[in-house]
Design an enzyme around this catalytic site. Structure first.
Site, short mmCIF file in Angstrom:
data_model
loop_
_atom_site.label_atom_id
_atom_site.label_comp_id
_atom_site.label_asym_id
_atom_site.label_seq_id
_atom_site.Cartn_x
_atom_site.Cartn_y
_atom_site.Cartn_z
N TYR A 435 0.73 -2.86 -1.51
CA TYR A 435 1.43 -4.31 -1.93
C TYR A 435 2.63 -3.55 -1.59
CZ TYR A 435 0.95 -8.10 -5.50
OH TYR A 435 1.41 -9.61 -5.90
N TYR A 513 3.32 -9.50 -14.90
CA TYR A 513 2.06 -9.13 -14.63
C TYR A 513 1.81 -8.20 -14.04
CZ TYR A 513 -2.89 -8.94 -14.92
OH TYR A 513 -4.55 -9.46 -14.50
N GLU A 514 2.31 -8.17 -12.63
CA GLU A 514 2.25 -7.64 -11.43
C GLU A 514 2.28 -6.21 -11.39
OE1 GLU A 514 2.87 -10.08 -7.18
OE2 GLU A 514 4.43 -10.72 -9.14
N LEU A 515 3.80 -6.14 -11.97
CA LEU A 515 4.12 -4.61 -12.29
C LEU A 515 3.22 -3.87 -13.20
CD1 LEU A 515 5.99 -1.49 -12.08
CD2 LEU A 515 7.70 -3.82 -14.62
#
Length: 597
Positions: A435, A513-515
């Protein structure tokens, strides 16, 4: 018996001669050929007839002879509990086997039982009752009472012979419980195994599989002929009762034996050991006198089966003081309740021929053989240079190998993958290999070079050249379609998390948020391994989240340089090293349908 057999033989000879004379008179007119045919048939008939007679007489004589020669002074004792079954067997002597006694009645012999009723030798003939039974050679009590205690004997007789057996004593003890009475003692050490038999049940061998075993008169622990304890413990000590149930006229009786098991403390067996020498080097001067001791501990007492001696050049030494080297007589020394053996090797004068050679001491015992040796070196001339040099070279080689491996371990790993066609992506239910997470701020959203790197260059190399499949949110998810749950589901489908980091991209303090989700799975849950790409040098890492600072300090960090454009550069080799091992075929296609170059 021999006289009888002789008389029978004589009669057989006379009868045979008379028969020959009669037949000879009747057939005297016949020719000689017919006579030769008849005579062998007469011989066969006479031989079979008298041989059968002799065999029967010899068999009866063997039986009677065994009975007659049996000494009547052997005696046995049978112990029983009041109210239980007791059984006595008629035994004339050791020479009378059960087979012979079984055949007695067939040949006209009868077995009669007697009981001594007084000290003056008066005996009473026993007769069958509902409680006392005769079963072949066995006398049974159903049950036995206290007044049955006494001395019994059996007599085997016919019209000619009357042979009485040795006395059989029956002791009936008052029944005070399962653990009270005549006790058979057994002992074993802790940690060992023991097999407990049920004693004195030879006459019940056909029913001994029904024996019930009780521990301390209450716990049923086993059913069978014997009770085996595989590993004796302290709690194994106690009383064991073996009970054999028998039935007679619809009433059940028991035959009980009581055993007591004592548990001894475990004592580790001592093994002889050679104490000195093991591998010794002794420095000395030429011409000096020296005594060298060989010592072994052999046990807690003098062991006459152990030998301690010296050998040189496959030869033994003389036990004499006349030689230049000799062995002194073996000495026994007791120290701390242990016995030691000492053998001295005496050098009356050290010679050059003894230097740099092995003098071996042997310890030979029934359960062990050990050796030790010494090497004599001239004092001041022991050469340790080769040993030191070898040690230095070994350390140097080790350091060089470690440095080379540390520097080129990535190349070694990639070569090993290509050689073995190793593939880590099989059967792990993951859809993507990595990802791609680009840390960007609002100002750099459209113009940052990092986006071009993440969306164009990184997929071009990893997907089209090396066959990996990447999940890029900006490319693979429609605008406005990425919710919080969608991002988490995409991360769960990936094997690696690629984070592209630059100083400009992290200038904004907006939450990502992804991190946070990816780092939580990478560092806390350990569900995905991170790969941190430092696109631009980051001089101050204190403003980064603590999780990113930890990754920056690991070996999972890759720095981008201008020279990294070539797919054979160190940057792409380390990226392959950190990515999952994957076997790529020349005919494989990239995820977007383009053929891999």
């Amino acid at each position: 018996m021999l006289n009888t057999l002789g008389k029978i033989t004589d009669k057989w000879t006379l009868a045979k001669q008379e028969l020959y004379d009669t037949e000879s008179t009747k057939e005297k007119d016949k020719d000689s050929e017919e006579l030769k045919v008849v005579e062998p048939n007469l011989d066969v008939a006479m031989d079979v007839k008298y041989l059968t007679l002799i065999t029967v007489v010899c068999f009866l004589g063997r039986i009677q002879g065994d009975l007659i020669k049996c000494p009547p002074y052997e005696s046995t004792t049978v112990v029983a509990l009041e109210g239980e079954h007791a059984r006595l067997r008629c035994k004339l002597c050791n020479a009378s086997t059960s087979l012979v006694l079984t055949d007695l009645q067939t040949h006209g012999f009868n077995i009669t039982w007697f009981k001594d009723t007084s000290e003056d030798g008066h005996v009473e003939l026993l007769r069958k009752t509902g409680r006392i039974t005769f079963e072949g050679t066995l006398l049974g009590f159903w049950p036995a009472f206290m007044n049955d205690t006494g001395r019994y004997s059996c007599s085997v007789l016919n019209r000619t012979y009357n042979i009485t057996s040795a006395g059989i004593t029956l002791n009936v003890h008052r029944n005070k419980g399962l653990c009270r009475g005549n006790v058979y003692l057994f002992s074993q050490r802790v940690g060992s195994s023991i097999m407990l038999p049920c004693p004195k049940l030879e006459d019940y061998s056909s029913k001994d599989e029904n024996i019930i075993w009780l521990k301390d008169c209450k716990d049923n622990v086993h059913i069978g002929t014997t009770y085996t304890i595989q590993k004796v413990e302290e709690k194994s000590a106690g009383y064991y009762s073996c009970v054999l149930p028998l039935e007679n006229d619809g009433v059940e009786y028991n035959v009980t034996r009581i055993l007591k098991l004592k548990v001894k403390e475990y004592v580790e067996p001592f093994k002889p050991k050679l104490i000195y020498p093991v591998e010794e080097q002794i420095e000395l001067e030429l011409g000096e006198k020296r005594e060298i001791e060989c010592k072994a501990v052999v046990g807690y007492k003098v062991d006459n089966f152990c030998l301690l001696y010296w050998i040189f050049n496959n030869s033994f030494f003389n036990i004499s003081g006349n030689d230049a080297v000799y062995e002194s007589p073996e000495r026994i020394v007791i120290e701390d309740n242990r016995t030691s053996m000492i053998s001295l090797l005496v050098f009356t004068r050290i010679k050059a021929e003894y230097l740099n050679k092995n003098f071996t001491c042997f310890l030979n015992c029934p359960d062990t053989n050990q050796i030790g040796y010494i090497i004599l070196l001239e004092k001041g001339k022991s050469d340790t240079g080769p040993i030191v040099l070898l040690l230095i070279m070994t350390v140097a080689v080790f350091i060089i190998v470690a440095v080379v491996f540390g520097r080129y371990k990535i190349y070694f790993a990639l070569c090993f993958r290509d050689f073995t066609s190793r593939d880590e992506t099989l059967q792990d239910s993951k859809e993507y290999d990595a990802y791609v997470l680009l840390l960007k701020s609002d100002e750099t959203l459209l113009s940052a070079k990092e986006e071009a790197f993440a969306l164009e260059l990184l997929p071009a190399i990893l997907e089209q050249k090396f066959g990996y499949r990447l999940c890029i949110l900006e490319r693979d998810v429609l605008p406005g379609g990425a919710s919080t749950n969608d991002i988490l589901s995409y991360i769960n489908k990936c094997r690696r998390l690629i984070i592209i980091l630059c100083a400009e991209c992290m200038a904004d303090d907006s939450p990502m948020y992804e991190l946070m989700t990816g780092l939580h799975q990478a560092l806390v849950e350990r569900l995905i391994k991170p790969i941190l790409i430092e696109y631009n040098p980051v001089r101050d890492i204190t403003f980064l989240p603590l999780s990113l600072q930890l990754i920056l300090r690991t070996n999972r960090r890759v720095k981008w340089k201008s020279a990294s454009l070539s797919q054979n550069s160190y940057f792409w080799k380390k990226m392959r090293y950190l990515m999952p091992a994957k076997h790529i075929k020349a005919s494989d296609n990239s995820p977007n349908g383009r053929t891999i170059l």
